[in-house]
Every structure is written in structure tokens, then in C-alpha cells.
Design a protein around this motif. Sequence first.
Motif, mmCIF file in Angstrom:
data_model
loop_
_atom_site.group_PDB
_atom_site.id
_atom_site.type_symbol
_atom_site.label_atom_id
_atom_site.label_comp_id
_atom_site.label_asym_id
_atom_site.label_seq_id
_atom_site.Cartn_x
_atom_site.Cartn_y
_atom_site.Cartn_z
ATOM 1 N N HIS A 187 0.829 -1.200 0.000
ATOM 2 C CA HIS A 187 0.000 0.000 0.000
ATOM 3 C C HIS A 187 0.868 1.257 0.000
ATOM 4 O O HIS A 187 0.562 2.244 -0.685
ATOM 5 N N GLY A 188 1.950 1.226 0.796
ATOM 6 C CA GLY A 188 2.824 2.395 0.880
ATOM 7 C C GLY A 188 3.494 2.709 -0.441
ATOM 8 O O GLY A 188 3.533 3.871 -0.872
ATOM 9 N N ILE A 189 4.030 1.688 -1.114
ATOM 10 C CA ILE A 189 4.695 1.911 -2.399
ATOM 11 C C ILE A 189 3.687 2.363 -3.450
ATOM 12 O O ILE A 189 3.982 3.247 -4.277
ATOM 13 N N PHE A 190 2.496 1.773 -3.428
ATOM 14 C CA PHE A 190 1.445 2.206 -4.356
ATOM 15 C C PHE A 190 1.154 3.690 -4.179
ATOM 16 O O PHE A 190 1.049 4.442 -5.152
ATOM 17 N N ARG A 191 1.037 4.132 -2.915
ATOM 18 C CA ARG A 191 0.738 5.542 -2.627
ATOM 19 C C ARG A 191 1.866 6.455 -3.122
ATOM 20 O O ARG A 191 1.620 7.523 -3.683
ATOM 21 N N VAL A 192 3.104 6.023 -2.885
ATOM 22 C CA VAL A 192 4.251 6.824 -3.312
ATOM 23 C C VAL A 192 4.234 7.017 -4.823
ATOM 24 O O VAL A 192 4.359 8.137 -5.334
ATOM 25 N N MET A 193 4.068 5.922 -5.570
ATOM 26 C CA MET A 193 4.101 6.030 -7.024
ATOM 27 C C MET A 193 2.890 6.790 -7.553
ATOM 28 O O MET A 193 2.990 7.530 -8.539
ATOM 29 N N HIS A 194 1.740 6.641 -6.887
ATOM 30 C CA HIS A 194 0.540 7.371 -7.296
ATOM 31 C C HIS A 194 0.753 8.874 -7.157
ATOM 32 O O HIS A 194 0.415 9.657 -8.054
ATOM 33 N N THR A 195 1.352 9.286 -6.037
ATOM 34 C CA THR A 195 1.574 10.713 -5.803
ATOM 35 C C THR A 195 2.630 11.265 -6.750
ATOM 36 O O THR A 195 2.475 12.359 -7.306
ATOM 37 N N ILE A 196 3.727 10.512 -6.952
ATOM 38 C CA ILE A 196 4.766 10.973 -7.880
ATOM 39 C C ILE A 196 4.203 11.077 -9.290
ATOM 40 O O ILE A 196 4.512 12.009 -10.037
ATOM 41 N N VAL B 199 -19.348 25.430 -5.150
ATOM 42 C CA VAL B 199 -19.069 24.008 -5.326
ATOM 43 C C VAL B 199 -18.184 23.509 -4.191
ATOM 44 O O VAL B 199 -17.460 24.277 -3.551
ATOM 45 N N ASN B 200 -18.259 22.221 -3.970
ATOM 46 C CA ASN B 200 -17.404 21.558 -2.980
ATOM 47 C C ASN B 200 -16.476 20.608 -3.741
ATOM 48 O O ASN B 200 -16.925 19.645 -4.357
ATOM 49 N N VAL B 201 -15.172 20.906 -3.717
ATOM 50 C CA VAL B 201 -14.182 20.101 -4.427
ATOM 51 C C VAL B 201 -13.588 19.090 -3.448
ATOM 52 O O VAL B 201 -12.985 19.472 -2.440
ATOM 53 N N ILE B 202 -13.783 17.809 -3.725
ATOM 54 C CA ILE B 202 -13.265 16.739 -2.872
ATOM 55 C C ILE B 202 -12.021 16.160 -3.542
ATOM 56 O O ILE B 202 -12.077 15.707 -4.685
ATOM 57 N N PHE B 203 -10.887 16.215 -2.824
ATOM 58 C CA PHE B 203 -9.631 15.667 -3.353
ATOM 59 C C PHE B 203 -9.488 14.203 -2.960
ATOM 60 O O PHE B 203 -10.128 13.724 -2.029
ATOM 61 N N GLU B 204 -8.628 13.499 -3.700
ATOM 62 C CA GLU B 204 -8.363 12.104 -3.393
ATOM 63 C C GLU B 204 -7.758 11.980 -2.002
ATOM 64 O O GLU B 204 -6.939 12.808 -1.601
ATOM 65 N N GLN B 205 -8.148 10.953 -1.278
ATOM 66 C CA GLN B 205 -7.601 10.727 0.050
ATOM 67 C C GLN B 205 -6.116 10.395 -0.041
ATOM 68 O O GLN B 205 -5.682 9.669 -0.914
ATOM 69 N N GLY B 206 -5.356 10.982 0.888
ATOM 70 C CA GLY B 206 -3.927 10.708 0.958
ATOM 71 C C GLY B 206 -3.110 11.406 -0.113
ATOM 72 O O GLY B 206 -1.965 11.041 -0.360
ATOM 73 N N CYS B 207 -3.674 12.430 -0.766
ATOM 74 C CA CYS B 207 -2.927 13.094 -1.835
ATOM 75 C C CYS B 207 -1.825 14.009 -1.301
ATOM 76 O O CYS B 207 -0.934 14.412 -2.031
ATOM 77 N N ARG B 208 -1.878 14.343 0.021
ATOM 78 C CA ARG B 208 -0.861 15.183 0.665
ATOM 79 C C ARG B 208 -0.852 16.595 0.084
ATOM 80 O O ARG B 208 -1.300 16.830 -1.011
#
Length: 668
Positions: free
Chosen positions: A45-54, A167-176
Motif C-alpha cells: 500500500h505504501g509503495i502504491f501511494r508513493v508512485m501514485h503521488t509521484i 461548489v465543494n471540491v473533494i480531493f483524493e484521500q492521501g494526496c498530501r
Amino acid sequence: MSYFDEDAREMLEVYLLETRQLTEQLNNCLMEAEKNNRFAEEDIHGIFRVMHTIKSSSAMMGLSQLSSLAHKLEDIFAYYREEIGTIENPEQGIFDLMFLAADHISAEMERMETEDYEPADIKQIVEQAEAYWEKFCCSHEKEELPEEQAPEPQSCSYFGDKSGTVVNVIFEQGCRLENVRAFMLVRQISGLCSELETYPPDLEQAGVSSEIIGKQGLFVRFISEQREEVLEVMEKGLFVNRVILIADQEEAEASAEESEPLEAQPKKLQEVKETEFLDVKAEKLDKMQNLSCEMVIQMLVLDEALRKNGLEDLREGTARQISQLISEMERTTMEMRMRPINRIVPKLRRILRDICRDEGKEAELIVNCGDIEADKSVVESCSEALMHLIRNAVDHGIETAEVRQALGKEKKGRIVFQVESTVGELVLTLSDDGCGLDDEKILNKAKERGMLVKPEAEYSSEEIHELILKPGFTTNETVNEYSGRGVGLDVVKNIMEEIGGHLHIESQPGVGSKFTLIAPLTLSTVESACFQIGDYHFSMPARYVFNFMEYREKKRQIRQIDGRSYILYDGRMVPLINLRKVCGIKEEIPDDSIVIYVKDNRLEGCLLADVMHEQKRIVVKSLPNLLGRDFRKNTGIGGCSIMGDGDICAALDLENLIVNFEKEGAYE
């Protein structure tokens, strides 16, 4: 012309900060997984999050190749996350691929701030990623990943009954960095709107704004003739999960009545209290340190001028208060620059992993450094020196697994990194259980290169070990990626001398070697004991001074041994160094001279001084290169300072002074 456009340049600093943190996190996760020979669920999960954010951040910066690479790696770990859960005994290929990608991203970041930056080709890494996907991941058809649950939109009364679209803009969770994402989104639509307002209002206030956006989303009120285009831009924004229409022009009044009072949410904003951290450029800390050092120097000048003019009241009053304030500012600057030593450990583990893999050896790094801190520049210098020492330990010290087993040693070598902190000093040791230094081989190589200055039989073990610190010295017959060019331990020696430190070597054949680095905790100012000989001023770190004695009372306890002067102190004979002879001052020693007993981690001795001055913090400047690389070693002078009256004060390197005395009797 810069690769990045104006908007991207403004965001480059934030991008580099975030991505460096992510790559460090990625490296740490990979090292731990490789050590355990498994990817736990949290690792995947951690590596997935890192690559998703990069991936998303790189796309925002216009770095399409990096974004594409991160996307491919994200797909691999998305597959593992959804289909596998954990990976036992993972293929070595996944580690090689991920480390290669992490190194490429780090190398790209090092170049991004240059004006002529152009993205490097990543074709080879992409091909490896695709090959890995084909071999291990495409056996199952990739399913659409379930969309993460976003927080439910909330009504917002911050805008009151103002007209416009809300409007209410909802960002992806964990996007930092939610506030930065929101700021960039608002900037994109600002040119399309005649009125634009957000809640939270101050998107540059990281702590409070990020918390609100993370929990409630970003609320935007705008008026625009291109309403649909504005909504489309927001929906396509990076890291945007969804955009929810809360109110339009005709519904504004109704939605305001259903919401809480206008002042309620701003009041809540004011009530949010938390410790806020700011990311500050290292260059600004360097400038603060330089300015505080200059203020210390000018305060010494002012203090001397007040003393000479008899203005004692002013000197002891206002001037002393200003001096205390300057000292407090200098201490605060020093504390801001302090960094934990353990931050360099992941880098050391990584270099150990790479060289062991390349040379077919096995070794583990055992760390014991606690929470000791030192100045940022000291930590960086020690990090570079330790990397060279680890390469040296594996290449020259640690044997192959077969050889170690034949010698009755454990198959895997041990490299121990230990850090201790004494008063004002940092002591770092790196030891290995390898083959140790071969004195005979070192002497033969030195003889071949014409480095010997006396008969071989006269060299002590310590002097032989010092030969490997000479420029260009190597015992390797062939050149490889890590050694054979004679560039290694002499670099370590130079690094330590540049920061006012020392390198010591201990070795036992067949048992191993131990390298000790001694460095100051800080490079700004030094609490010093200042004294005078004739018309010349000298200083030394106060932490080395232990006792003062009268020369006339100790004269009878001075003895000549092998042509050198020693003095009886505490029941033992210690070197007595006459700085008049060291510096060529042709004057007799006054009877009222002072004997100063000094001691560091390894050596002890006594110095003769005419007059002692008060102990104070002074700024010690490095010696210019034109004096030569061995000036410090040959003279025992490690730097210089400017005193309050403008005189130059020589900063003594006590270790070199005493070593030269004991080895050669150079001052007799």
C-alpha cells in the motif's frame, strides 16, 4: 530557456521537497522488504501511494516521462494490492526495478533546478517495467480499482448570501499537500472568473487549510460567464475526486438560510491550534549562520573598543546585553541547523546493499546511533565520508561467503556503525569483521610508488596505516566501479580536515578494521580558550583544557627524553610543547609563564603560554588552500580568527601538534 513554464517554476520547490521525501520513504520500504524477503500489505500500500503521488505531481509539473514511469510502477503494485495482498519470497527483479526507478527519479531531481534541464531518457527502465508486468502481473486481467470513499460534502455558510456558484471540491484521500493542490486548482480557474472566493480563505496557511480541506474539501464560490468551462477545469484537476454543486445563483439565498451562522466557520478556523512547521531553504539557514558569526566578530570589536576607551559602564551594561542577545540568536540558529545522525543510515544501507550485490558478498549493517544530532553541514560531510568507508570495508575488508566459512567466520559479514557524542564533539566509528589491513602489502605498494621516506623497518603499524590515506594510493591491481583508482580514503581524510575533524585507523589482521571519525558538532563558533605568546595570539577549543599551572613551580619537573621535553603531570610524563619553537619566536620563556594541560579523546600534553585571556566563543575560519593540503598537519594550526583589536588569532589543532611532537620531535 527553462524547461518549466512560469507556473511550474513556482511549484518546483514544493515538488522537489515532496518527491525527495517520497523517494526516501520508497527506499526505506524497499530496504526493509528486501531484508525481510517479503512485501507486507502495508509495504504494498505504501509503495502504491508513493508512485501514485509521484505520478500525479510529475504530470502537474509537465514531467510526462516521469509520470508515465510512475504510472507503470503504480500499476504493478495496484495489481499486488488488489490480487495478492502480501508477497512472500519476492523475485529479485522487483527490487532491482524499483531501486533503478528511485535512483533515476533522484538523479532527475538533482538536475531540475538547472537552467538547461531536459528530462533524461527512461526507455530502458520503462522496458524493464513492462517486461516485469508481462511476466508476473498480466496473468489476471486488471480490474478497475474501486474508488476510495471520499468524505461526504458539507454545506458552507462562509459565503453567506453572496451570489454566484458554490461548489465543494473533494480531493483524493492521501494526496498530501492539500492546500497546495487547492491553490493550483484555484489559480487555473482564476482567469475565467469575475469573482472568486474560497473556504478556507488562506490556502497558503498549510496546517489549518490542509486539515479543513482534508476533512471537508475545498469550497469555491465564483461568478463567471463561462460557468461550464470552470466546472470542467475543476473536475479535470489533478488529485480531484469529484466536484459537487452546492448552490448556483438562484439557490444562493436558500442554501445560506439552511446553513449555520456566517461567523461560525471562521470562528472555528481561529480556534484550530496546532504546532506549525515551515520548510526553509538550506541556503537561508547558511546565511543566518554567516550573519550570526559576523555579529559575533563585530561584538568582539565593539567590546575591545569600549575596553580601550574606559567605557566600562557601557561595556558591562548595554553592550553585555547585546552580546547575550547575539549569543542567543547564534544558539537558536545552531539548533535550527541540527539534524539527527540516524537520517544518513538509509543511505548507508543502500550503498552497502548495492556494493554487496555487485561484488557477490554478504554483509549487514548494525547501527547504534541513538538520537544524537549535529550541524547539517557536519552530518552531510560525515555521510559522504562514511559512504567511502563502507565501500572500502566491503571491497577490501569483507571476504566472500566461501572464504569466511573456510576461516570459521559467519557467512555474512558484519559492519558496525556507532555514534557517540562528547562535549562539543561527534565520534563516529565504522568497524568490520573482515580480513584487516595487510601491512606488508601496503608497504610494498608504497615502496613501488616511491612514497617511503625512511627504511621500511622503521615504520610503525600506525604509520603504515597512514600510507593508505595518501592521494592515489590503492592496493587493488584492477580497477572496478568502487576501487582501484586511488580515490577513497584520502577523500575521507580531506573531508574530515575541511570540517576540522580527524580520521583514525585501527586494524588487526584476520579480525577486522575500525575507522574512527572525530568531528565538531557545529561549524559556526567555538567556545575557545585564548592565550598569547609574545605578540602572537592563539586559541584552542575550551573542551580540551583541563588545568593551569605556574611554569616557575613546574620547571624542576621537566625532563629531556630522546631530545624532547616532557613534564611530570599526575604521576606520568607528558609532552611539553613550547610554541615559541613551533612558530619560530626567538624569545626566552618568561618565568611567569603558564603551563596548560590539554587532553582530547586520544592524546594529552602541556603547552606554554605567556598570558591567558578570557574564554569566549569565537568564529574560526578555515585556512586558504594556497597554504597547501598538509599545512595543518605539519604546523598544528587548523584555522584562524579575527580578535576584537583586529589581530589574527591562530586556532591550534592539538592532535596534530602532539602527534608531530611524539613522532618526530619536530619542535625541539
